[in-house]
Design a protein around this motif. Structure first.
Motif, PDB file in Angstrom:
ATOM      1  N   PRO A 131       0.694  -1.119   0.349  1.00  0.00           N
ATOM      2  CA  PRO A 131       0.243   0.403  -0.245  1.00  0.00           C
ATOM      3  C   PRO A 131       0.678   1.572   0.022  1.00  0.00           C
ATOM      4  O   PRO A 131       1.704   1.738   0.591  1.00  0.00           O
ATOM      5  CB  PRO A 131      -0.916  -0.313   1.483  1.00  0.00           C
ATOM      6  N   PRO A 185      -4.450  -4.409   9.817  1.00  0.00           N
ATOM      7  CA  PRO A 185      -3.280  -4.213  11.214  1.00  0.00           C
ATOM      8  C   PRO A 185      -2.811  -5.445  11.004  1.00  0.00           C
ATOM      9  O   PRO A 185      -2.809  -6.844  11.362  1.00  0.00           O
ATOM     10  CB  PRO A 185      -4.576  -4.178  12.121  1.00  0.00           C
ATOM     11  N   ILE A 235      -0.434   3.994   1.047  1.00  0.00           N
ATOM     12  CA  ILE A 235      -0.981   4.762   2.017  1.00  0.00           C
ATOM     13  C   ILE A 235      -0.825   3.531   3.192  1.00  0.00           C
ATOM     14  O   ILE A 235      -2.311   2.884   2.597  1.00  0.00           O
ATOM     15  CB  ILE A 235      -1.555   5.790   1.775  1.00  0.00           C
ATOM     16  N   SER A 236      -0.761   4.097   3.865  1.00  0.00           N
ATOM     17  CA  SER A 236      -1.033   2.461   5.334  1.00  0.00           C
ATOM     18  C   SER A 236      -2.123   2.640   5.753  1.00  0.00           C
ATOM     19  O   SER A 236      -2.292   3.741   6.957  1.00  0.00           O
ATOM     20  CB  SER A 236       0.445   2.231   6.157  1.00  0.00           C
ATOM     21  N   LYS A 237      -3.446   2.567   5.356  1.00  0.00           N
ATOM     22  CA  LYS A 237      -4.496   2.957   6.402  1.00  0.00           C
ATOM     23  C   LYS A 237      -5.205   0.967   6.960  1.00  0.00           C
ATOM     24  O   LYS A 237      -5.695   1.336   5.916  1.00  0.00           O
ATOM     25  CB  LYS A 237      -5.211   3.921   5.939  1.00  0.00           C
ATOM     26  N   PRO A 238      -4.332   1.115   7.804  1.00  0.00           N
ATOM     27  CA  PRO A 238      -5.037  -0.465   7.897  1.00  0.00           C
ATOM     28  C   PRO A 238      -6.893  -0.447   8.548  1.00  0.00           C
ATOM     29  O   PRO A 238      -7.733  -1.458   8.637  1.00  0.00           O
ATOM     30  CB  PRO A 238      -4.705  -0.936   9.075  1.00  0.00           C
ATOM     31  N   ILE A 239      -7.562   0.801   8.937  1.00  0.00           N
ATOM     32  CA  ILE A 239      -8.024   0.359   9.453  1.00  0.00           C
ATOM     33  C   ILE A 239      -9.260   0.720   8.335  1.00  0.00           C
ATOM     34  O   ILE A 239     -10.501   0.439   9.517  1.00  0.00           O
ATOM     35  CB  ILE A 239      -9.059   2.200  10.328  1.00  0.00           C
ATOM     36  N   VAL A 240      -8.540   0.992   6.941  1.00  0.00           N
ATOM     37  CA  VAL A 240      -9.937   1.285   6.303  1.00  0.00           C
ATOM     38  C   VAL A 240      -9.617  -0.030   5.711  1.00  0.00           C
ATOM     39  O   VAL A 240     -10.600  -1.178   5.253  1.00  0.00           O
ATOM     40  CB  VAL A 240      -9.344   1.772   4.941  1.00  0.00           C
ATOM     41  N   TYR A 275      -5.409  -1.244   1.294  1.00  0.00           N
ATOM     42  CA  TYR A 275      -4.963  -0.444   2.684  1.00  0.00           C
ATOM     43  C   TYR A 275      -4.571  -1.278   2.850  1.00  0.00           C
ATOM     44  O   TYR A 275      -4.153  -1.196   4.354  1.00  0.00           O
ATOM     45  CB  TYR A 275      -5.869   0.586   3.312  1.00  0.00           C
TER      46      TYR A 275
END
Length: 619
Positions: free
Chosen positions: A213, A268, A215-220, A265
C-alpha cells in the motif's frame, strides 16, 4: 501489515492469504449445502478481485509471453491433476449415465471453457443435478481473463479514461443481463466479470507500489474485512432479475469493493499475528488446491446412483466431519502433487499439449473401459438412459440473442413456420422428439431457455410475449408436469390462460400436451437395475390414478380457455397400468417423471396430431 519477502521483486502479503482463506472457506461451506452459508458463493467474487490485483502486479514488469508462462506453470499442474483424478474416480464410483456428465464437463474444462459449457444448465445454484466439475467454471473465467489481460492492461494504462470505460462496460453489461433475466449469462461469462478483476487492477495501480500500500491505513482494510465477514448474513436471490438482490448485482459490487479496500490499505498487524489470522494464512496457502479438491470430494462422497436428486444432504455431524477430513486430505495431496511436485517439471508448450492430449485420450477411453465392468443387460440399460439430457439449449444458442428467453432447437429454415415449446424440465425432456416431428411437418422449433418459464417470480407473460413476437412464432405448445401446474393456487395455469388469450388476439394458435404419467416417490432406473440384477418386480401406476390427479388441470383449461387444443398422453404409456419400460425393456423414464429419448419418442403420435390440427386450422 506483516510482509514476508519471498521475492525481492514482489513482497508477499499475508493479508491476501487471509482473504484467500476466508473466500475458500465460504465456497466450501456453500457447496456443503449448509443453510447459514447460502451466500458463500460470493467467495468466488473475492477471488476474482484478488486475481485482478495480483495479475496487475505480476504483469507490470513482464512481457506477455513470460506472463503466460508463469500463469500456466502456476495454475495448470494442479488443474489437470484434478481433472485426471476426477475422471479416474468417476470410472469406479459413478454409473455410466453420470460418467457421461463427468466426461462432457472434463472436455470443456480441458480447453478452459467450463463456463461456456455450463451456460445451458438450468442454474449454477441448482443442487439437484450431478455436476462434479461445476466449480471449474470460475477457473475458466480466470484463465480467459489472463489471456485477455495484456490487451486490457495496454489500453487501461494508456489513458485513465480507458480504465473507467472497461470497468463501466463490463459492469453495466453484467447488470443489464441480470435485469433482462439472463442472470446465468451474467454469472458465467468472462466479459461480465471483468469489472470484478478491474477492482483489483485499480487497487494495484492507484493504491499500491510494488505490491505494498502507498498509504498504510489498515483501519480502512478492517472495514473491508468486516463486510467480508458479513457475507453469510447477506441475502442474495441468485435467480432474481433485480439488480440489487440478484447476482451478480449490488451485493457482489459491495463485496468486491470491500476486497479492494483490503488490497489497497492492508490489515493491521495484530490481525495477521492473531491465532485466527495465522490459521487463515495457512488455509490461504492451500486455497487453490482446496478449491480444486473440495467439490470432487463432496460430489463423489455423497454420490447416490440413480438418485432422484443430487442434493447434498449431510444428515449427521459424522457425515459432515468425514467430508471435511477428506477435503483436507485431498487438498494436501493436490497441493503437494499438483502445485509443488508437478510445478517443478519443465512446462514447455509441447508438454502442455501432451498433458491436454493425454487428458482428452483418458476422456475417450474411460467410457469403454467402465462398460466392461457391467453385464450386457446393464449396458443396455445405461445406453438407453444416456439418451436423456437436462440441458435445454446449446451453449451457442444461450449466447446468441442472449437477452431473449427462447432459443432455437434446430437450424432455422426460412421456408418453415415457427413453433415454440413452452414448459418446465419435462418439456426439455421431450424437445428432441418434438423438434424432429416439427421438422417433418415444416416447422422450426424454439424452446424456452429456462425450466421456470411463467412460474411465479420468473419469466412473465409480457416478457415471453415480446420474444414470441420478435421471433415470428406461429404456434405455441405447452407441456408441464402436474406438480408445477397446480402449485401456488394454480398460478402457472392462470399464466398459461393469460398468455393464450394474448396469443389468440395475435392469430397465434396454442396447444397443450397433458402431463405424462409420473411415478412419484419412485426411482425407475434404480428399479429397472434391481429387476435386471435380482428379478424384482417393477412398480406400476394405474391409469385411473393418473386421470384422477390430472383431471383438475384438464377441467380448468377447458372451463377457462376454449381456444386451446388439449392432447392426452397417458394412453401411450398406460393400458390399465402405466409402464416404466418399453417392449424391449428399455427405460421410458430417467427418474420419477422425466422421459428418456425412448420415452419421448412414444409421444410421436401426439406430436403428429398436434401439427396436423394446426395445419388444418391454418387452411
Amino acid at each position: 501489515m506483516v510482509i514476508a519477502s519471498i521475492k525481492k521483486s514482489m513482497p508477499f502479503r499475508l493479508d491476501i492469504q487471509i482473504l484467500r482463506g476466508i473466500a475458500v472457506i465460504y465456497v466450501i461451506l456453500f457447496h456443503l449445502n449448509l443453510d447459514f452459508f447460502h451466500s458463500g458463493f460470493l467467495g468466488v467474487d473475492v477471488f476474482f478481485v484478488i486475481s485482478g490485483f495480483l495479475m496487475t502486479v505480476l504483469y507490470k514488469n513482464s512481457t506477455a509471453i513470460d506472463f503466460y508462462k508463469k500463469r500456466a506453470k502456476r495454475l495448470l499442474p494442479a488443474y489437470f491433476f484434478t481433472l485426471f483424478l476426477a475422471i479416474f474416480l468417476a470410472i469406479f464410483i459413478v454409473n455410466p449415465i453420470d460418467l457421461e456428465e463427468v466426461l462432457e464437463e472434463a472436455l470443456f474444462a480441458s480447453f478452459f471453457l467450463s463456463n461456456i459449457g455450463f451456460l445451458n444448465i438450468d442454474s449454477y445454484y441448482s443442487s439437484t443435478a450431478f455436476r462434479p466439475l461445476l466449480h471449474f467454471w470460475s477457473l475458466s473465467v480466470e484463465i480467459q481473463f489472463y489471456l485477455l489481460f495484456p490487451i486490457l492492461f495496454y489500453f487501461a494504462r494508456k489513458r485513465a479514461i480507458n480504465t473507467a470505460l472497461i470497468f463501466a462496460a463490463s459492469f453495466f453489461l453484467c447488470l443489464y443481463l441480470v435485469f433482462v433475466n439472463s442472470s446465468d449469462a451474467s454469472f458465467f461469462l468472462m466479459p461480465t466479470r471483468v469489472w470484478e478483476f478491474f477492482i483489483g487492477y485499480l487497487a494495484a495501480t492507484y493504491f499500491n507500489a510494488n505490491n505494498l500500500p502507498k498509504i498504510s491505513k489498515p483501519i480502512v482494510g478492517v472495514l473491508g474485512l468486516v463486510i467480508i465477514l458479513c457475507i453469510p448474513f447477506i441475502n442474495v436471490d441468485e435467480q432474481s432479475s433485480n439488480i440489487i438482490f440478484g447476482h451478480p448485482g449490488l451485493w457482489a459490487l459491495i463485496v468486491c469493493i470491500a476486497t479492494g479496500l483490503i488490497l489497497a490499505y492492508g490489515l493491521p498487524i495484530y490481525i495477521e499475528k492473531s491465532i485466527l489470522g495465522k490459521a487463515l494464512i495457512q488455509v490461504g496457502k492451500y486455497s487453490y488446491s482446496a478449491y480444486l479438491a473440495h467439490f470432487i470430494v463432496i460430489i463423489f462422497y455423497n454420490y447416490k446412483p440413480f438418485a432422484e436428486s443430487n442434493v447434498i444432504n449431510l444428515d449427521s455431524d459424522f457425515s459432515l466431519l468425514n467430508n471435511i477430513i477428506l477435503i483436507v486430505l485431498l487438498t494436501v495431496i493436490t497441493y503437494h502433487c499438483g502445485e509443488q511436485w508437478l510445478q517443478k517439471k519443465s512446462y514447455s508448450s509441447k508438454n502442455i499439449k501432451v498433458y491436454i492430449a493425454s487428458l482428452v485420450m483418458l476422456i475417450l477411453i474411460s467410457k469403454p473401459v467402465q462398460l466392461q465392468l457391467f453385464s450386457k443387460e446393464e449396458r443396455l440399460l445405461y445406453d438407453a438412459s444416456l439418451t436423456y439430457s437436462s440441458k435445454r439449449c446449446s451453449a451457442w444458442q444461450q449466447v446468441k440473442n442472449i437477452k431473449q428467453s427462447i432459443c432455437e432447437l434446430n437450424s432455422v429454415n426460412n421456408n418453415y413456420k415457427n413453433m415454440l415449446l413452452v414448459g418446465d424440465s419435462h418439456a426439455g425432456a421431450i424437445r428432441h422428439a418434438f423438434s424432429s416431428t416439427a421438422q417433418r411437418h415444416g416447422y422450426n422449433t424454439f424452446l424456452t431457455k429456462k425450466n421456470s418459464a411463467l412460474t411465479k417470480g420468473r419469466l412473465t407473460v409480457n416478457e415471453l410475449l415480446t420474444d414470441i413476437t420478435a421471433n415470428d412464432i406461429d404456434s405455441v405448445v405447452f407441456h408441464y408436469s402436474t406438480q408445477n401446474l397446480i402449485r401456488e393456487n394454480d398460478f402457472l395455469l392462470n399464466q398459461i390462460i393469460e398468455l393464450s388469450h394474448a396469443l389468440k388476439g395475435k392469430g397465434i394458435t396454442t396447444s397443450f400436451v397433458m402431463p405424462t404419467p409420473q411415478f412419484d416417490g419412485k426411482q425407475p432406473l434404480k428399479e429397472i437395475y434391481h429387476n435386471i440384477k435380482n428379478n424384482t418386480p417393477l412398480s406400476s401406476l394405474s391409469l385411473d390414478d393418473y386421470q384422477l390427479s390430472n383431471s383438475k388441470v384438464k377441467i380448468f383449461l377447458q372451463d377457462n380457455l376454449n381456444s386451446i387444443n388439449i392432447y392426452d398422453s397417458a394412453y401411450l404409456f398406460c393400458e390399465k397400468n402405466c409402464i416404466m419400460v418399453d417392449e424391449l425393456h428399455q427405460p421410458v423414464y430417467v427418474d420419477a417423471g422425466h422421459l428418456t429419448k425412448t420415452g419421448a419418442r412414444k409421444l410421436t403420435p401426439v406430436f403428429n396430431q398436434v401439427f396436423t390440427d394446426i395445419n388444418n386450422a391454418i387452411k
